[in-house]
Structures are given as C-alpha cells and as structure tokens.
Design a protein around this motif. Structure first.
Motif, short mmCIF file in Angstrom:
data_model
loop_
_atom_site.label_atom_id
_atom_site.label_comp_id
_atom_site.label_asym_id
_atom_site.label_seq_id
_atom_site.Cartn_x
_atom_site.Cartn_y
_atom_site.Cartn_z
N ALA A 13 0.68 -1.08 -0.38
CA ALA A 13 -0.32 -0.19 -0.11
C ALA A 13 0.83 1.61 0.29
CB ALA A 13 -0.87 0.33 1.45
N SER A 14 1.79 1.66 0.67
CA SER A 14 2.65 2.36 1.07
C SER A 14 3.39 2.18 -0.88
CB SER A 14 4.14 2.35 1.89
OG SER A 14 4.53 1.31 1.53
N ALA A 42 -1.86 6.54 2.72
CA ALA A 42 -1.63 4.81 3.52
C ALA A 42 -2.96 4.49 3.14
CB ALA A 42 -0.48 5.13 3.99
N SER A 43 -3.60 5.69 4.43
CA SER A 43 -4.82 4.90 5.40
C SER A 43 -6.19 4.84 4.52
CB SER A 43 -5.35 6.03 6.24
OG SER A 43 -5.37 7.19 5.52
N VAL A 98 -5.72 1.54 2.44
CA VAL A 98 -5.75 0.17 3.02
C VAL A 98 -6.63 -0.12 3.16
CG1 VAL A 98 -4.89 -0.61 5.47
CG2 VAL A 98 -3.32 0.08 4.53
N ARG A 99 -7.94 0.80 3.16
CA ARG A 99 -9.39 1.21 2.75
C ARG A 99 -9.55 0.98 1.63
NH1 ARG A 99 -10.12 6.28 5.03
NH2 ARG A 99 -10.27 6.57 3.02
N VAL A 100 -9.78 1.40 0.45
CA VAL A 100 -9.34 0.58 -0.35
C VAL A 100 -9.45 -1.20 -0.36
CG1 VAL A 100 -9.32 1.00 -2.56
CG2 VAL A 100 -10.25 3.37 -1.17
N LEU A 101 -8.24 -0.97 0.07
CA LEU A 101 -8.16 -2.23 -0.48
C LEU A 101 -8.67 -3.72 0.18
CD1 LEU A 101 -4.04 -1.95 -0.79
CD2 LEU A 101 -5.80 -2.59 -2.53
N ASN A 102 -9.08 -3.52 2.04
CA ASN A 102 -9.78 -4.10 2.58
C ASN A 102 -11.44 -3.84 2.35
OD1 ASN A 102 -8.31 -4.78 5.16
ND2 ASN A 102 -7.61 -3.25 4.42
#
Length: 684
Positions: free
Chosen positions: A185-186, A215-216, A219-223
């Motif tokens: 993600a980073s 980054a937040s 991660v939110r989109v990926l989850n």
C-alpha cells in the motif's frame, strides 16, 4: 431529528403540559420547559444535557413536580429512571404523567413508577429488535441500501453500478493495477505521487473531489469488499461506552452478518480481493510478528532472500541484519528469535554475500533461455503503465476544462451591474483556468519524462538484457527490489544450514514448480582467519630456521613474494615481513628455535668453546671473526661455535697467531691507505 420534524404532534402534547401545571397552581414564571433532548434516544443519559439538568435541579430542591407524558419521554434506561426516582423521593418532588400524580416517597407509587420504567426499557428493546430484524432480513437478501465507497453509485432503479465519471473509474482501476505490481500500500502511494496522480474522494455535500492518495485511504480501499462486487453488511460492530462515546470494533470475516459475492459490478474479482488481503496480512505480520512463515514485500536492501530464507535447524524464517563494513553494506541472515524470546543461544548467523552471489548465478542460469521474451514483456508492461497514467492525466484535464467552461457560463450570465457577484464569479473562473493550465503543464512534463525514460534508460537496459542477462543482473544500477521481485516468481524458499567445521553453507533451493536444488557456498573467513598466516609460509620459515636467522628469513620471504596474513585483509600490497613478524610466527606456531637446532648439531657456547680449546673467551671471538673456527648466529648478535672434537695441536697455535697478526696488519694497512686517499682528496 426526522421524527421531531415530521411527527410534531407528540411535541405539541408535551408543550401543552405547561397549561396543566398552571391549572395545578404553579405560576407561569415558575414553570421550566426542558427540550434540549429532542431527537436523542433515551437509552442512556450520558449524552443528554436536558436530563442531566433535570436531575441536577431536582437534587438541589428547585423542583416541586416533574411532568411528562410517559416514562419513555424521560428515560428508557432503568438505571437512570431509578436514580431519578430516588432523588425525587429525597427532595419531596412529585412526578406527573397522563395517568396521574405520584409521590416517589410512597412505596406503592414508587413501585408503580419502577414497573413503568421497566416496561419502557423493554419497549425500547422490542422496538430495536423489530427494526433490527427488518434490516438484517433485507441485508441477507442484499437489498438493504448502505453508503457506497467512492467509485460505486446507485442508479435510478436502486441497483449498484460503477461511477459514471470516467476519471474516477480509471483512477480506481489504475490503483488496483499498481498495487498488484508493487505489492504494498505504501509503495502504491509513492507510485501515485511519482506519477503526479490524484485519488477520488467523495464528500457528503460537495460531490467527488480529487486529493493526494494517502496510506490510510489505500488500505481502506484494499480492505473494502464492495470494490470486488460483493455485498457485505455487519463488517464492524458499534458499541457505546459508559461515558456515551461510540467505539468501533472490526469483525472477522466469519462474523459478518451478510456477505454475497458477485452481487453487483466491481473493479476487481473476488479472488483478486482475497489475494490483496493476503498480501496485506503478510505485511502486517512482517511488521508485528516473526513466527509466521511469510515472504515479505521486496525492499531496497541488498539481501536477495529477504523473507524467503528459512533456518535449516529450527524452521523459522531468518531476519535480515545490515552492517556497513569496509565502505559497503553487507547483509547477514540471523535466526535469533529463540534468543530474543527465551534467552537461548542464537540459532544461526550466516553472511549474506556468498549466498546471494550463488543464488544470483543460479537465477542467471535459469533465466538465460527466456531472456528475450522476458525483456519484451517488461517493455510492454512499462509502456502500458505509462499509457494508463497519461490517460488519467487526460481525464483530469477534461474535468478541469468542464469546470472552467461552467465557471465561464456563470460569469457570462451574471448582470454586469452587480459587481459584487460578477467579481466573485470572475475570480472563480480565473481559478478554474489556473487549475486547467496546471493540469496541462503537468501532463506535458510527465510525458517528456516518460518518453525519455522509455527511449533512453529502459531501451538500453532491455538491449543489455537480451544480450547478456547475467551482466544485467550484476549491474549495480539494477535496483535490488527488481531482483527480489524476479526471484519471487522463480523461487519458493531457500533453506540455509551452516557447517562451521567445514567452513561452508548448504543452500537448499525450492523452486515454484517443486524442483529442489542444493548449492554449497564457502563461508567468509572471520577477522582472525583473514589475518592468519598461510600454512605454506609457516613451513617455509621452519625450513629456513636451520640455516638462517630472523632477519635473513624475512629478506628471503620478501624476495620470494610472500606477504604477511594481515595484508590479505587490509589489501595493502606493500606489507612485508620483518624480523619481529618472523619471531612472532616462531613463537605462535611453537617452532623449534634456531638455538635448539644448533645445540642439537653440537654447537657450543662461547664459554664451552673457550673451555674446549683452552683459550680465553675473547680469543674465541677473534678466531671466529677471522674464520679460524665456524660461528653460527641464532638471535641477532648471539652466536654458537663449531669446534673440532679433538683439541688443536700446540704447533698450530703459533701458525694461528701468525694468521691473526697478518690479518691485523692487513686491516691496519687498509686503514692507512684510506686515510691517505682522504688527504689527497682534500688537497685537490
């Protein structure tokens, strides 16, 4: 608040209680109406300012009677209601509802009021259960409408569809493709920043805006499973703490209240979503735990087997440690978890350069037949990546152009005499034009950079790859991250076993297809081993001790090209043997000294030779000086003497004396001749 606005009849009935209070004898100025809690649930008093004020005034004795339509209008929590009854009983405050007036100090009245409070709390539970049951029943069918993430919208019939904005769709697609490529993600955030791309974000009242990706957000989109076309409900659990604050706790996948894959269109498949979650879990385990077997995300360090090296003794994954030595960064594979957690000895510590070199040679051998095909695929991937980024920049320009045209139309439609509005609209138009110009400049700058990158750097490297993959792999300009990504597609894991007795390391390589290959690498020597003198030099010194002293041995070794052991470590080619170094070797390796060797050959000391020849010790020295007897040096200027077994006849003594006198006379003549030569030179 919707009930307060639309269902106003109950509020009118409550405000009408003022008239009943006047009818009971209270003056109008004595009546206090508390309506702060409208639209708030009575389930708790923690966030209800009106109820807290009521309890405070009753406790201070300021209230004579508390009026309300029913108990549920005051509290639906039995603990809050009983506390109010207790305070009213202590302050002699009455309570009134539609059924009558009650005195909390009376047992019967308080019992009845307590029963009403219990029923009110039960009624709240029934209402919630009824509403919750309807929501869950609808959610299990996938029909309950939930807020959608950015990129998904409800169409005119209520079905979930992709966002009609082309820029939003293409940006999200590019986001998932970038994550699949970089695996972090980073790193995805860094790629967006490098390419100058923005990510869409939906505001509550302002529509969709484009902001720098964080980054937040990544991660939110990926989850979020909605991007995979899955309808989900109940992924989080909300609770209120004792102070009234809301807490959120994520549920496990098995605890979701509803999960329907392929319920609506998505940007990725459900399988790809599960793979992304697996990668995120591996990253999390890499940062917080080391006991789980994982292959960590490639980083810039030189350790090729990062996350793939397995300890051959305990089965755990090696940690990677870096150290700057002799002007370069060296990697070490260390298995020290047992030492960290339980204080046990370190399992293994293996130097990385020899292992990485062997793995690199193996990869080069495996990749040589497919080097051309790989180069073409890499080139196509890079070109497609830059084309996608350029297409997203074009979408941003189109959006900026649309907003600038809209601002222009607004400015043209305004009355010129209304200068305040005209100036504001003109400023907005100028701002939109400025954004449009910046978007175009950014696209041109990025296109020039990408074109140079493809035409110069990438082209040269691809040609080198097709010619000699081994040379490209060893090229210092090739990033270590790329080497690790290539290695991840070929090798599953590598098991390392260090053999200190043999000075080697066994490398068991397990390929993706199941093939296993074993390599053997030489372990690097320690500092002590690097400066250790070669055994051949020690043997040579041992032989030379029979006929030479330390200084002569040092000169012979230097003439033959031998160098001390420390020269191999420091890289100094001017290091030479000295008498002290030779003496150290004799002492360190416990070689027989020259003195002992001469004594074993029958050599005598000066005192022993003088006693044997029946002469003075000084005479022994002079005889040895003029070669009448043999002398052998053994420690600098110390000597041992070789004397015949039988005493010399006396007749020879006079001849020896004559030889000594003759040698002394020759030496005196040589001294006089030298002095005469100096006088002649001075005269000239």
């Amino acid at each position: 608040m919707r009930q307060v606005v639309e269902n106003a009849e109950s509020a009118r009935r409550q405000y009408a209680l003022r008239g009943r209070a006047v009818a009971l004898g209270w003056h109008d100025e004595q009546i206090i109406v508390i309506d702060n809690d409208q639209g708030e649930s009575g389930a708790s008093a923690a966030w209800r300012e009106g109820f807290q004020r009521l309890v405070s005034d009753v406790g201070m004795g300021h209230a004579g009677i508390v009026m309300g339509l029913e108990v549920s209008r005051l509290a639906r929590n039995n603990a809050d209601w009983q506390r109010l009854l207790e305070i009213c009983a202590l302050a002699d405050t009455l309570i009134l509802d539609e059924d009558g007036v009650y005195d909390p100090a009376s047992f019967n009245d308080r019992l009845l009021l307590g029963l009403k409070g219990t029923m009110s709390e039960a009624e709240l539970h029934v209402i919630k259960a009824r509403l919750r049951g309807g929501i869950l029943n609808k959610a299990r069918r996938g029909e309950f409408r939930c807020p959608l993430p950015t990129g998904l919208v409800y169409d005119h019939v209520g079905n979930v569809a992709l966002d009609p904005d082309t820029q939003v769709r293409e940006t999200i697609v590019h986001f998932f493709e970038t994550f699949s490529r970089v695996g972090s993600a980073s790193q995805t955030v860094k790629a967006f920043r490098t390419e100058g791309l923005l990510f869409p974000s939906r505001l509550h009242n302002s529509g969709t805006v484009f902001r720098p990706l964080t980054a937040s957000t990544a991660v939110r989109v990926l989850n979020n499973p909605r991007y995979a076309g899955a309808y989900t409900y109940g992924r989080r659990q909300f609770r209120r703490t004792i102070d009234g604050k809301k807490t959120v706790r994520a549920r496990g996948n098995d605890d979701w209240l509803a999960c329907i894959p392929d319920a609506h269109p998505g940007y990725i498949s459900w399988e790809q979503h599960q793979e992304n979650l697996k990668i995120l879990r591996e990253i999390r385990e890499n940062g917080h735990g080391y006991e789980v077997a994982r292959a960590s995300i490639p980083r810039e360090g030189p350790a090729l087997l990062q996350g793939r090296a397995v300890c051959g003794q305990c089965g755990r994954h090696f940690r990677v440690r870096y150290a700057a030595r002799r002007g370069r960064q060296e990697a070490w594979y260390v298995c020290d978890r047992a030492h960290t957690y339980r204080g046990e000895p370190v399992c293994q510590s293996i130097a990385g350069p020899p292992v990485d070199k062997a793995i690199g040679m193996l990869i080069a051998e495996q990749m040589t037949p497919a080097a051309v095909e790989l180069a073409l695929e890499v080139r196509k991937e890079i070109e497609a990546r830059h084309e996608e980024a350029d297409r997203l920049r074009c979408r941003a320009i189109e959006r900026a152009q649309t907003e600038a045209d809209l601002a222009q139309r607004r400015f043209m439609l305004v009355d010129p005499n209304n200068r305040l509005v005209a100036d504001t609209l003109e400023g907005e138009w100028n701002e939109k034009l400025r954004i449009l110009a910046n978007a175009r400049e950014e696209r041109e700058r990025a296109r020039k950079h990408d074109q140079f990158f493809l035409d110069e750097a990438v082209h040269e490297r691809l040609v080198a790859m097709t010619a000699d993959f081994d040379q490209l792999w060893a090229d210092p300009n090739t990033p270590n991250r790329n080497r690790k990504r290539l290695l991840a597609h070929i090798i599953e894991d590598v098991t390392l076993i260090k053999l200190p007795a043999e000075g080697t390391t066994k490398v068991h390589v397990r390929f993706k297809g199941g093939k296993i290959q074993t390599l053997t690498t030489m372990s690097p020597k320690s500092s002590a081993q690097q400066i250790k003198t070669q055994p051949g030099i020690v043997e040579q010194v041992d032989k030379l001790l029979d006929g030479h002293i330390y200084s002569e041995i040092a000169d012979l070794l230097n003439q033959q090209g031998y160098r001390p052991g420390e020269a191999a470590r420091s890289g100094r080619h001017d290091a030479r043997f000295t008498p002290k170094r030779v003496a150290y070797l004799v002492h360190e390796y416990k070689l027989r000294s020259r003195y002992d060797r001469l004594r074993e050959r029958g050599m005598l000391t000066k005192q022993e030779a003088a006693a044997r020849l029946n002469i003075h010790e000084h005479t022994v020295t002079r005889w040895a000086e003029f070669g009448l007897i043999a002398s052998h040096a053994y420690n600098g200027h110390y000597c041992l003497y070789e004397v015949p077994d039988s005493d010399p006849p006396q007749k020879h003594c006079s001849r020896w004396d004559r030889l000594v006198d003759r040698a002394a006379a020759q030496r005196q003549n040589a001294s006089r001749q030298k002095l005469s030569t100096e006088h002649e030179r001075d005269a000239v």
